[in-house]
Design an enzyme around this catalytic site. Structure first.
Site, PDB file in Angstrom:
ATOM      1  CG  ASP A 178      -6.096   2.125  -7.918  1.00 11.34           C
ATOM      2  OD1 ASP A 178      -5.445   1.283  -7.285  1.00 11.34           O
ATOM      3  OD2 ASP A 178      -6.478   3.198  -7.437  1.00 11.34           O
ATOM      4  CE1 TYR A 211      -2.569   7.748  -3.120  1.00 14.45           C
ATOM      5  CE2 TYR A 211      -1.610   9.418  -4.538  1.00 14.45           C
ATOM      6  CZ  TYR A 211      -1.867   8.095  -4.248  1.00 14.45           C
ATOM      7  OH  TYR A 211      -1.400   7.110  -5.092  1.00 14.45           O
ATOM      8  CD  GLU A 250      -3.081  -0.242   0.004  1.00 11.89           C
ATOM      9  OE1 GLU A 250      -3.081   0.126  -1.182  1.00 11.89           O
ATOM     10  OE2 GLU A 250      -3.693  -1.237   0.411  1.00 11.89           O
ATOM     11  N   GLY A 270     -12.726   3.065  -1.763  1.00 12.00           N
ATOM     12  CA  GLY A 270     -11.349   2.583  -1.782  1.00 12.00           C
ATOM     13  C   GLY A 270     -11.176   1.311  -2.609  1.00 12.00           C
ATOM     14  CG  ASP A 330       0.689   2.878  -6.574  1.00 14.56           C
ATOM     15  OD1 ASP A 330       0.919   3.664  -5.635  1.00 14.56           O
ATOM     16  OD2 ASP A 330      -0.411   2.869  -7.199  1.00 14.56           O
ATOM     17  CB  SER A 339     -15.646   3.521  -7.913  1.00 19.87           C
ATOM     18  OG  SER A 339     -15.210   4.627  -7.163  1.00 19.87           O
TER      19      SER A 339
HETATM   20  C1  GLA Z   1      -5.019   4.907  -4.387  1.00 26.12           C
HETATM   21  C2  GLA Z   1      -4.189   5.194  -5.630  1.00 26.12           C
HETATM   22  C3  GLA Z   1      -3.223   4.050  -5.926  1.00 26.12           C
HETATM   23  C4  GLA Z   1      -2.401   3.689  -4.692  1.00 26.12           C
HETATM   24  C5  GLA Z   1      -3.317   3.496  -3.476  1.00 26.12           C
HETATM   25  C6  GLA Z   1      -2.536   3.278  -2.212  1.00 26.12           C
HETATM   26  O1  GLA Z   1      -5.869   3.830  -4.636  1.00 26.12           O
HETATM   27  O2  GLA Z   1      -5.024   5.380  -6.750  1.00 26.12           O
HETATM   28  O3  GLA Z   1      -2.385   4.402  -6.999  1.00 26.12           O
HETATM   29  O4  GLA Z   1      -1.402   4.620  -4.439  1.00 26.12           O
HETATM   30  O5  GLA Z   1      -4.174   4.624  -3.287  1.00 26.12           O
HETATM   31  O6  GLA Z   1      -1.818   2.104  -2.271  1.00 26.12           O
END
Ligand code: GLA
Length: 395
Positions: free
Chosen positions: A186, A236, A42, A136, A45, A139
């Protein structure tokens, strides 16, 4: 006790009915793209790390047809979609594609603006979605990827690009049109997932490895906390920046190039306590994910479960992206015999937890959570599902 997940056929039917009702014609194109749950890896990426997500049977289905002119029209069934079921019309020429209300339409516009397959016609489209919005489970990525494949179908994909390039285009759509500097996980898993497999993605060079996961005795239970704290958007980019600053201070390109020993040097280099914690999460999570993928492939689920809990603790204590509700869901799940691991999944500050549990104990976990967690949790039992696809394209 668990949520009923509509089948693909049911979703196609709802979308087709919505399309017919709105546009009084038959759709000629059907596409689908799944949401995802991340098993481990988590917030790494964007640190060039490894992630281990799987696609869900929760998805976005898009049906539609190309039309003449420059005006596209969309209608969405999602109750959260702010334009209700009235069609939303917009001009598809590059100069006209701007961020505006309704918000959900920006994901579509972003993909149009970043589409790599050549010119495409205007269209009418109906959108149906079973991924909880803002929960989360990606979507937004599933809408982006479904849109990309819809454009492939109506344009005939004049310029062929790889799935990885499509994922990158969808990621850029999210950066530019939703203002979210997300990583690649994602969109990548939504496009490249395989049935009955999780996917280990190396986000540094975009290579990927299927990890078979079809043991009927092991269940992936997703619990939606039903909370979303407002911090999720603003924190974020801050986390992303702090990780990059820590890597740069160590003279490295990204946290992927750093070791735990490097993290220990940060203090002497003048890094803040917060930067040290962020870097410690990033570096340790990359190591955990690589280990977990190996253990997973060897079906050593108990050991994977331990790493999931370590991941959660690191996200809670070092990365500060968990919240009391997610912590409580993890703690409750871990009390039940037969649970191997649980953790928050996705960006954090609300959304979902993922629990790996022996099949016989699932009902007990749900009972434990329902009795002790009072914010109307929702449960999904999910198998690793197929990635996005064009189901029908008669142009
Ligand atoms: C969101 C982002 C992903 C990733 C996650 C955390 O979903 O879109 O790219 O960074 O948070 O792992």
């Amino acid at each position: 006790m668990v949520e009923n997940i509509p089948s693909l056929e049911e979703m196609i039917q709802s979308a087709t009915e919505l399309f017919r009702k709105t546009y009084k014609v038959e759709p000629s194109v059907i596409v689908q793209a799944p949401g995802r749950v991340n098993l481990i890896g988590e917030h790494i990426d964007y640190n060039d790390g490894f992630v281990l997500p799987m696609a869900l049977p929760l998805r976005t289905v898009l049906v539609g047809k190309p039309i003449c002119g420059f005006e596209a029209s969309m209608v969405s069934m999602a109750s959260e979609a702010d334009s209700g079921t009235h069609p939303y019309n917009f001009n598809i020429s590059k100069e006209a594609l701007q961020v505006s209300e309704p918000k959900w339409a920006n994901y579509v516009k972003g993909v149009l603006a970043n589409y790599k397959g050549g010119s495409f016609p205007a269209f009418q489209v109906a959108i149906v979605n079973s991924v909880p919005i803002g929960g989360g489970l990606s979507s937004s990525a599933s809408l982006e990827v479904a849109t990309y494949l819809f454009l492939d179908a109506i344009s005939g994909e004049k310029i062929k690009v790889s799935k990885v390039e499509k994922a990158l285009a969808c990621q850029k759509a999210e950066h530019d049109f939703a203002g979210m500097p997300c990583g690649i996980m994602d969109q990548f898993i939504s496009l490249l997932a395989e049935d009955s497999n999780a996917l280990l993605i190396d986000c540094r060079d975009m290579t990927y490895f299927s990890v078979p996961f079809d043991d009927p005795n092991i269940v992936i239970l997703i619990t939606n906390s039903n909370v979303k704290h407002s911090l999720s958007g603003s924190e974020y980019p801050t986390r992303r920046r702090q990780c990059q600053e820590a890597a740069t201070l160590l003279g490295k390109r990204s946290l992927r190039e750093c070791t735990i020993e490097d993290v220990k040097k940060l203090s002497a280099l003048g890094a803040s306590e917060e930067h040290i914690k962020r870097a410690r999460h990033g570096v340790s999570e990359i190591i955990r994910t690589e280990q977990a993928a190996k253990l997973f492939a060897e079906r050593r689920y108990e050991e994977v479960g331990k790493l999931m809990v370590e991941s959660h603790n690191s996200l809670r204590d070092d990365y500060d992206v968990s919240c009391p509700e997610l912590n409580q869901l993890v703690e409750l799940a871990m009390k039940v015999e037969g649970v191997m691991g649980a953790r928050m999944t996705g960006g954090g500050f609300g959304g979902c937890t993922v629990t790996m549990v022996k099949a016989f104990a699932v009902d007990k976990v749900i009972e434990m959570i329902k009795t002790n967690y009072h914010l109307n949790p929702k449960f999904f039992i999910c198998k690793p599902s197929q990635g996005a696809s064009i189901i029908k394209a008669i142009i």
